[in-house]
Each structure stands twice: as structure tokens, then as C-alpha cells.
Design a protein around this motif. Structure first.
Motif, PDB file in Angstrom:
ATOM      1  N   ARG A 164      19.997  23.568   8.702  1.00 31.71           N
ATOM      2  CA  ARG A 164      20.520  22.520   7.812  1.00 31.71           C
ATOM      3  C   ARG A 164      22.008  22.740   7.543  1.00 31.71           C
ATOM      4  O   ARG A 164      22.796  21.799   7.517  1.00 31.71           O
ATOM      5  CB  ARG A 164      19.719  22.539   6.514  1.00 31.71           C
ATOM      6  CG  ARG A 164      20.114  21.511   5.520  1.00 31.71           C
ATOM      7  CD  ARG A 164      19.119  21.525   4.340  1.00 31.71           C
ATOM      8  NE  ARG A 164      19.791  21.017   3.177  1.00 31.71           N
ATOM      9  CZ  ARG A 164      20.045  21.702   2.073  1.00 31.71           C
ATOM     10  NH1 ARG A 164      19.660  22.954   1.956  1.00 31.71           N
ATOM     11  NH2 ARG A 164      20.664  21.142   1.059  1.00 31.71           N
ATOM     12  N   GLY A 165      22.398  23.982   7.359  1.00 26.31           N
ATOM     13  CA  GLY A 165      23.796  24.316   7.116  1.00 26.31           C
ATOM     14  C   GLY A 165      24.664  24.020   8.325  1.00 26.31           C
ATOM     15  O   GLY A 165      25.764  23.478   8.201  1.00 26.31           O
ATOM     16  N   LYS A 166      24.161  24.378   9.512  1.00 21.88           N
ATOM     17  CA  LYS A 166      24.904  24.112  10.746  1.00 21.88           C
ATOM     18  C   LYS A 166      25.102  22.609  10.936  1.00 21.88           C
ATOM     19  O   LYS A 166      26.179  22.147  11.304  1.00 21.88           O
ATOM     20  CB  LYS A 166      24.187  24.721  11.942  1.00 21.88           C
ATOM     21  CG  LYS A 166      24.267  26.233  11.994  1.00 21.88           C
ATOM     22  CD  LYS A 166      23.579  26.773  13.218  1.00 21.88           C
ATOM     23  CE  LYS A 166      23.435  28.272  13.227  1.00 21.88           C
ATOM     24  NZ  LYS A 166      24.326  29.068  12.437  1.00 21.88           N
ATOM     25  N   GLU A 167      24.046  21.847  10.673  1.00 23.99           N
ATOM     26  CA  GLU A 167      24.139  20.389  10.803  1.00 23.99           C
ATOM     27  C   GLU A 167      25.155  19.827   9.812  1.00 23.99           C
ATOM     28  O   GLU A 167      25.961  18.958  10.156  1.00 23.99           O
ATOM     29  CB  GLU A 167      22.768  19.758  10.568  1.00 23.99           C
ATOM     30  CG  GLU A 167      22.774  18.254  10.729  1.00 23.99           C
ATOM     31  CD  GLU A 167      21.403  17.640  10.463  1.00 23.99           C
ATOM     32  OE1 GLU A 167      21.372  16.422  10.198  1.00 23.99           O
ATOM     33  OE2 GLU A 167      20.378  18.356  10.520  1.00 23.99           O
ATOM     34  N   PHE A 168      25.143  20.346   8.604  1.00 18.12           N
ATOM     35  CA  PHE A 168      26.083  19.889   7.576  1.00 18.12           C
ATOM     36  C   PHE A 168      27.524  20.175   8.012  1.00 18.12           C
ATOM     37  O   PHE A 168      28.384  19.283   7.961  1.00 18.12           O
ATOM     38  CB  PHE A 168      25.783  20.602   6.246  1.00 18.12           C
ATOM     39  CG  PHE A 168      26.708  20.207   5.136  1.00 18.12           C
ATOM     40  CD1 PHE A 168      26.461  19.081   4.370  1.00 18.12           C
ATOM     41  CD2 PHE A 168      27.833  20.973   4.848  1.00 18.12           C
ATOM     42  CE1 PHE A 168      27.316  18.721   3.335  1.00 18.12           C
ATOM     43  CE2 PHE A 168      28.692  20.625   3.826  1.00 18.12           C
ATOM     44  CZ  PHE A 168      28.436  19.492   3.062  1.00 18.12           C
ATOM     45  N   VAL A 169      27.792  21.393   8.450  1.00 16.97           N
ATOM     46  CA  VAL A 169      29.149  21.769   8.863  1.00 16.97           C
ATOM     47  C   VAL A 169      29.597  20.940  10.061  1.00 16.97           C
ATOM     48  O   VAL A 169      30.747  20.497  10.128  1.00 16.97           O
ATOM     49  CB  VAL A 169      29.239  23.286   9.153  1.00 16.97           C
ATOM     50  CG1 VAL A 169      30.580  23.647   9.778  1.00 16.97           C
ATOM     51  CG2 VAL A 169      29.014  24.087   7.866  1.00 16.97           C
ATOM     52  N   SER A 170      28.683  20.688  10.996  1.00 18.72           N
ATOM     53  CA  SER A 170      29.057  19.898  12.177  1.00 18.72           C
ATOM     54  C   SER A 170      29.495  18.489  11.796  1.00 18.72           C
ATOM     55  O   SER A 170      30.267  17.858  12.510  1.00 18.72           O
ATOM     56  CB  SER A 170      27.909  19.846  13.186  1.00 18.72           C
ATOM     57  OG  SER A 170      26.853  19.031  12.704  1.00 18.72           O
ATOM     58  N   GLY A 171      29.038  17.983  10.668  1.00 17.95           N
ATOM     59  CA  GLY A 171      29.436  16.667  10.198  1.00 17.95           C
ATOM     60  C   GLY A 171      30.890  16.597   9.737  1.00 17.95           C
ATOM     61  O   GLY A 171      31.403  15.510   9.479  1.00 17.95           O
ATOM     62  N   TYR A 172      31.567  17.749   9.643  1.00 17.08           N
ATOM     63  CA  TYR A 172      32.957  17.783   9.186  1.00 17.08           C
ATOM     64  C   TYR A 172      33.947  18.102  10.305  1.00 17.08           C
ATOM     65  O   TYR A 172      35.129  18.306  10.059  1.00 17.08           O
ATOM     66  CB  TYR A 172      33.109  18.785   8.030  1.00 17.08           C
ATOM     67  CG  TYR A 172      32.544  18.216   6.762  1.00 17.08           C
ATOM     68  CD1 TYR A 172      33.330  17.448   5.918  1.00 17.08           C
ATOM     69  CD2 TYR A 172      31.202  18.391   6.441  1.00 17.08           C
ATOM     70  CE1 TYR A 172      32.803  16.880   4.767  1.00 17.08           C
ATOM     71  CE2 TYR A 172      30.671  17.832   5.299  1.00 17.08           C
ATOM     72  CZ  TYR A 172      31.474  17.078   4.462  1.00 17.08           C
ATOM     73  OH  TYR A 172      30.943  16.508   3.339  1.00 17.08           O
ATOM     74  N   VAL A 173      33.480  18.118  11.541  1.00 15.23           N
ATOM     75  CA  VAL A 173      34.341  18.435  12.684  1.00 15.23           C
ATOM     76  C   VAL A 173      35.524  17.473  12.787  1.00 15.23           C
ATOM     77  O   VAL A 173      36.626  17.872  13.170  1.00 15.23           O
ATOM     78  CB  VAL A 173      33.505  18.467  13.987  1.00 15.23           C
ATOM     79  CG1 VAL A 173      34.379  18.510  15.207  1.00 15.23           C
ATOM     80  CG2 VAL A 173      32.545  19.650  13.961  1.00 15.23           C
ATOM     81  N   ASP A 174      35.338  16.217  12.424  1.00 17.61           N
ATOM     82  CA  ASP A 174      36.416  15.228  12.528  1.00 17.61           C
ATOM     83  C   ASP A 174      37.142  14.981  11.201  1.00 17.61           C
ATOM     84  O   ASP A 174      37.997  14.099  11.119  1.00 17.61           O
ATOM     85  CB  ASP A 174      35.865  13.908  13.066  1.00 17.61           C
ATOM     86  CG  ASP A 174      35.365  14.042  14.499  1.00 17.61           C
ATOM     87  OD1 ASP A 174      36.005  14.777  15.276  1.00 17.61           O
ATOM     88  OD2 ASP A 174      34.334  13.423  14.831  1.00 17.61           O
ATOM     89  N   ASP A 175      36.817  15.747  10.191  1.00 17.78           N
ATOM     90  CA  ASP A 175      37.444  15.580   8.879  1.00 17.78           C
ATOM     91  C   ASP A 175      38.910  16.040   8.942  1.00 17.78           C
ATOM     92  O   ASP A 175      39.207  17.088   9.510  1.00 17.78           O
ATOM     93  CB  ASP A 175      36.691  16.410   7.833  1.00 17.78           C
ATOM     94  CG  ASP A 175      37.205  16.187   6.434  1.00 17.78           C
ATOM     95  OD1 ASP A 175      36.683  15.306   5.749  1.00 17.78           O
ATOM     96  OD2 ASP A 175      38.146  16.914   6.028  1.00 17.78           O
ATOM     97  N   PRO A 176      39.845  15.262   8.360  1.00 15.99           N
ATOM     98  CA  PRO A 176      41.265  15.622   8.441  1.00 15.99           C
ATOM     99  C   PRO A 176      41.600  16.969   7.788  1.00 15.99           C
ATOM    100  O   PRO A 176      42.483  17.672   8.247  1.00 15.99           O
ATOM    101  CB  PRO A 176      41.991  14.481   7.733  1.00 15.99           C
ATOM    102  CG  PRO A 176      40.966  13.513   7.292  1.00 15.99           C
ATOM    103  CD  PRO A 176      39.615  13.992   7.691  1.00 15.99           C
ATOM    104  N   GLU A 177      40.917  17.320   6.708  1.00 14.08           N
ATOM    105  CA  GLU A 177      41.204  18.583   6.023  1.00 14.08           C
ATOM    106  C   GLU A 177      40.329  19.731   6.513  1.00 14.08           C
ATOM    107  O   GLU A 177      40.779  20.869   6.552  1.00 14.08           O
ATOM    108  CB  GLU A 177      41.007  18.441   4.511  1.00 14.08           C
ATOM    109  CG  GLU A 177      42.078  17.645   3.830  1.00 14.08           C
ATOM    110  CD  GLU A 177      41.910  17.606   2.331  1.00 14.08           C
ATOM    111  OE1 GLU A 177      42.931  17.716   1.639  1.00 14.08           O
ATOM    112  OE2 GLU A 177      40.765  17.458   1.852  1.00 14.08           O
TER     113      GLU A 177
END
Length: 194
Positions: A164-177
């Protein structure tokens, strides 16, 4: 020109020597001021029997509960400048501070954004987080109000949240910050060791 020749030239340059002396004096003044600002905290720690805040062999913060209690009390008092508050917060950046996570989170949420205090508290929270804190960390990361301090929480979410944590972090790969750190984590390494 070699570095030896450059240094010889600079040592004969009066303007360079004057600027160097001025810079050294400024640094000495800042160090003295920092020492004065931190002295009340050192005094409070000494009152409970803590003389050293770091293990000299490892450079890590000691895990004495009395240290965390004094640090949290000092942060709650609001009596210090931002630099000192950031330093106090980082005293809690150790796994042994886990029982104080909720109090540290409350202080983090109240700290001024972009301050050394908020940065120090984010570092402390990420270091002492346990699996029971994953949802709280996810809520912090989801809130853009916390700015770049959210980076500190990606690694512990990834580690403690399992799939669940890995999936959550992967959702921020394209986040500007957060994208750079999230991408690094997904590749299996990270520049942020917090």
C-alpha cells in the motif's frame, strides 16, 4: 595557474584578506549567538541529567525519554528563535522518540511553513515513525500546505506501508515537489536519507 599559485596570490591581496577576516568575524558572531540561544535548552537538559544530546561515537541523537520530554516542552513554550527550534526538533530525530509521535505531529502541524522548526519536526517524525503512523503520514503528504516537508514522509511510507505504501509513493512520481524523490524511491534508492 595552479591552486598553490592562486593561494599565494590571494595571501598577498589586501582586499581578499580584509573580506576573509570580515567573513570569519561574522561566522564567529553567528556561532556565539547560536550558542547563547541554545544555552537555555542545554540548561533544561542538564537539570534532568542530560549533558550530551548526541552519541559522540555515532553522531546520532541519544534515545533518552527525558531528552524528548524537555525538547517537546521547549518547543511548546514558543520561547526560542526558529534556528533554535529547528535544532530542538532534530534532537527527536531518532527511533526512540516513537512514543512521542503524536505530540511531535501536533507541533509539526502548528509550525510555520518553510521554517527550520517545521523541517526539523518533519525529519524527527519521519525518523521515529512506526507502521501505525502510515495513515497520518499519508494525510500529511496529501496536503500541499506542508510543501516540501512532505518529502520526509515518502521513505517511511514506502517502507512501513508495504504494498500500500509503495502504491501511494508511486502516485507522486509526477508531482512537481515530490516527484524526484518518489521516482528515486521507486528505483530503489533515494537522495533523501531522512
Amino acid at each position: 595557474m595552479t591552486s598553490v599559485e592562486l593561494m599565494a596570490k590571494l595571501m598577498n591581496d589586501e582586499d581578499y584578506l580584509r573580506r576573509k577576516k570580515t567573513r570569519e568575524a561574522e561566522l564567529a558572531l553567528r556561532a556565539a549567538e547560536r550558542g547563547r540561544n541554545r544555552q537555555p535548552v542545554h540548561d533544561a537538559l542538564a537539570e534532568v541529567g542530560i549533558v550530551e544530546t548526541y552519541d559522540r561515537a555515532t553522531g546520532k541523537s541519544i534515545g533518552d525519554p527525558k531528552l524528548f520530554e524537555v525538547a517537546i516542552s521547549q518547543l511548546k513554550s514558543g520561547a526560542h528563535d526558529d534556528d533554535t527550534r529547528g535544532w530542538i526538533a532534530r534532537l527527536c530525530a531518532t527511533r526512540e522518540a516513537a512514543p512521542y509521535w503524536d505530540e511531535l505531529e501536533e507541533l509539526f502541524r502548528a509550525a510555520p511553513r518553510g521554517s527550520r522548526e517545521s523541517d526539523g519536526l518533519a525529519a524527527a517524525l519521519s525518523r521515529c515513525a512506526c507502521s501505525v503512523h502510515v495513515d497520518q503520514m499519508m494525510n500529511i503528504v496529501k496536503n500541499p500546505e506542508f510543501g516540501t516537508n512532505r518529502i520526509y514522509f515518502l521513505r517511511p511510507i514506502n517502507r512501513l506501508g508495504r504494498a500500500r505504501g509503495k502504491e501511494f509513493v508511486s502516485g507522486y512520481v509526477d508531482d512537481p515537489e515530490l516527484g524526484r524523490e518518489a521516482s528515486a524511491i521507486m528505483r530503489g534508492w533515494s537522495a533523501n536519507q531522512g
